[in-house]
Design a protein around this motif. Sequence first.
Motif, PDB file in Angstrom:
ATOM      1  N   THR A  74      -4.796   3.033   9.796  1.00  0.00           N
ATOM      2  CA  THR A  74      -5.727   1.849   9.733  1.00  0.00           C
ATOM      3  C   THR A  74      -6.410   1.859  11.312  1.00  0.00           C
ATOM      4  N   ASN A  83      -8.868  -5.510   1.757  1.00  0.00           N
ATOM      5  CA  ASN A  83     -10.355  -5.145   1.117  1.00  0.00           C
ATOM      6  C   ASN A  83      -9.416  -4.546   0.266  1.00  0.00           C
ATOM      7  N   ASP A  84      -8.297  -4.799  -0.366  1.00  0.00           N
ATOM      8  CA  ASP A  84      -7.662  -3.804  -0.780  1.00  0.00           C
ATOM      9  C   ASP A  84      -6.483  -4.306  -2.661  1.00  0.00           C
ATOM     10  N   SER A 119     -16.263  -6.581  -0.981  1.00  0.00           N
ATOM     11  CA  SER A 119     -14.837  -6.718  -0.606  1.00  0.00           C
ATOM     12  C   SER A 119     -14.478  -7.914  -1.761  1.00  0.00           C
ATOM     13  N   TYR A 174      -4.601   7.797   3.635  1.00  0.00           N
ATOM     14  CA  TYR A 174      -4.903   6.222   2.954  1.00  0.00           C
ATOM     15  C   TYR A 174      -5.262   5.503   4.171  1.00  0.00           C
ATOM     16  N   TYR A 175      -6.550   4.805   3.854  1.00  0.00           N
ATOM     17  CA  TYR A 175      -6.625   3.939   4.688  1.00  0.00           C
ATOM     18  C   TYR A 175      -6.565   2.434   4.965  1.00  0.00           C
ATOM     19  N   VAL A 176      -5.868   1.887   5.773  1.00  0.00           N
ATOM     20  CA  VAL A 176      -5.344   0.930   4.767  1.00  0.00           C
ATOM     21  C   VAL A 176      -6.113  -0.468   5.520  1.00  0.00           C
ATOM     22  N   SER A 177      -6.960  -0.916   4.742  1.00  0.00           N
ATOM     23  CA  SER A 177      -7.833  -2.114   5.023  1.00  0.00           C
ATOM     24  C   SER A 177      -6.783  -4.122   5.122  1.00  0.00           C
ATOM     25  N   TYR A 217      -4.394  -3.706  -3.681  1.00  0.00           N
ATOM     26  CA  TYR A 217      -2.495  -3.005  -2.868  1.00  0.00           C
ATOM     27  C   TYR A 217      -2.047  -4.518  -1.833  1.00  0.00           C
ATOM     28  N   VAL A 218      -3.232  -4.044  -0.901  1.00  0.00           N
ATOM     29  CA  VAL A 218      -2.991  -4.903  -0.081  1.00  0.00           C
ATOM     30  C   VAL A 218      -3.186  -6.457   0.101  1.00  0.00           C
ATOM     31  N   CYS A 228       1.014  -1.149   0.024  1.00  0.00           N
ATOM     32  CA  CYS A 228       0.089   0.031   0.216  1.00  0.00           C
ATOM     33  C   CYS A 228       0.770   1.377  -0.044  1.00  0.00           C
TER      34      CYS A 228
END
Lengths: 323, 323
Positions: free
Chosen positions: B74, B148-149, B240, B142-145, B151-152, B59
């Motif tokens: 997060t 559900n992302d 998701s 930026y919220y790091v899921s 890039y993650v 991310c």
Amino acid sequence: MQITKELIDNTHNHISQWLRTTALDYSIELSEKTGVNVWLKKEYQQFTGSFKLRGALSCISQLNQEQKDAGIITASSGNHGLGVAMAGKITGTKVTVFLPANTSKVKLTALQHLNANVIVVDGDCLLAEQQAAELAKEKGCYYVSPYNDPYVIAGQATLAMEIHQQLPNVDAVFISVGGGGLISGIGSYYQENKLETEIAGCWPENAPALLKCLEQGKIIEVEEQPTLSESTAGGVEQGSITFPIAQKVVDKCYTVSELEISQAMYALAKYEREIVEGSAGVAMAALMQQAEQYKGKDVVVVLCGKNIGFDKWLQVIEQYEDQ
Amino acid sequence: MQITKELIDNTHNHISQWLRTTALDYSIELSEKTGVNVWLKKEYQQFTGSFKLRGALSCISQLNQEQKDAGIITASSGNHGLGVAMAGKITGTKVTVFLPANTSKVKLTALQHLNANVIVVDGDCLLAEQQAAELAKEKGCYYVSPYNDPYVIAGQATLAMEIHQQLPNVDAVFISVGGGGLISGIGSYYQENKLETEIAGCWPENAPALLKCLEQGKIIEVEEQPTLSESTAGGVEQGSITFPIAQKVVDKCYTVSELEISQAMYALAKYEREIVEGSAGVAMAALMQQAEQYKGKDVVVVLCGKNIGFDKWLQVIEQYEDQ
């Protein structure tokens, strides 16, 4: 033969391709508890679960083709035997390991899985060593000593090079001592590179052979008691080159009780969730005992192996449950 | 956004400098016991003790300078929170982690040690997530899921690339499933590279959220029971992207009981002397359950984390003592 910077550098160049770079992790909780910046060198992550592969690879890497074809011989049911067998497997060198009659099936299976030619003698470790040495002489094979060999020591020295790359400034390194191969290697590296790092040797009170030799200024027979640190137990053979090297490179000597070893093993389990053998507990125990004088310093504890029977480990740990 | 080969390759190129290559070890004893060639991917050796660092770094690696300066946010007191905090520390990115009120001091200390800005909310996980998302929106951060992302997922996919480099031919990979980030990443890697490797998803019977969604063909609310596999528990959020990816890449689905999870944790302790958390036990348990149909095959079990309280682990293990 000296363990020079050049020898260590060359050894590293020859063998690093086959080694795992093991983690050097800062321990938040052990640092908080001791006030020392505790860095754990997790060498038990090395192939076969101990540092012994380094020395064995180093020996093989300097053999000529004729010697390689003849194969190598050793006697050990422990970490050294596994290291030599693995080195043979990796490099395609024939390995014969002599074992005492009482070797467990688990150890036998592990050695066979590494393609070692296993010979179980009708007697104890000493007989296994004698027969191994005789066969080596008879066949002209290289006999890989667990510590009394400059190439073995140069191999173990590559562990110090790895630490130095991972953490350039280290105030002290705590190392458990048996025959002295590991501390001779690590100490030589730091001394040859003119680094100010203190080399702290750590012994179980019950098995202080090389320590007593250092105190007496000569290699002597030392009576030992049983210890959790099985892989460092045993005497130092006459004429061992680890003796003069240790005289030169060891700065501090600490001894720990069996209780302190088990407490250290528990601390590593509880705070790091790591299962290590008694010999690794010895180095950790020594730092916990001496924490006061290392406050605020960066200290590396070499966790040298994890080859302990699980049931035995569990017995050690359960003493401290709910504390 | 698809998890393409190109995205995974690019992600690997960006983040591998910060990652530890974790061991892929053949287990002699577990292979003997199961008849399967058991390869353990020891991803719990990753920094912070789980794979979550991969996705978090991924991310951060795609943020522009403005976003980096704003910092990332997060909500998680578990492996994801640690991974994001570590990623922030490594890359010099400001990290804010929202935590529920009942977060233990050990977890708080670990996050603070990683320089994370920690905000403890007066409520549970859900409230922590809501407040984190609100602040992210308000500040444009930026919220790091946790899953559900894209890039993650691409970050977690680098784990598969590592396995592939370590062992080119793998018949199956066993992966514990929570929100589905890890299995989506690993499955995408194998599919995008046109490899014939079977992707086996593993769930605790007590917490099968994504499995039930796959069975129903849509994301649904699933009631769950407590499980040893705490880090895979919890529902799948509506919309998701892990749901359609899992539909495409998961070949087999296995569920295991709490008893089987604890037996697997014991087996890993006894035969490998490794302490792993329940989620890692789930994948191992599934292979032990299904061993018959994988005899002679090369199977990788992803041991995804080791963050379990030691006392809890010991309770699990002690049930099997002297067996």
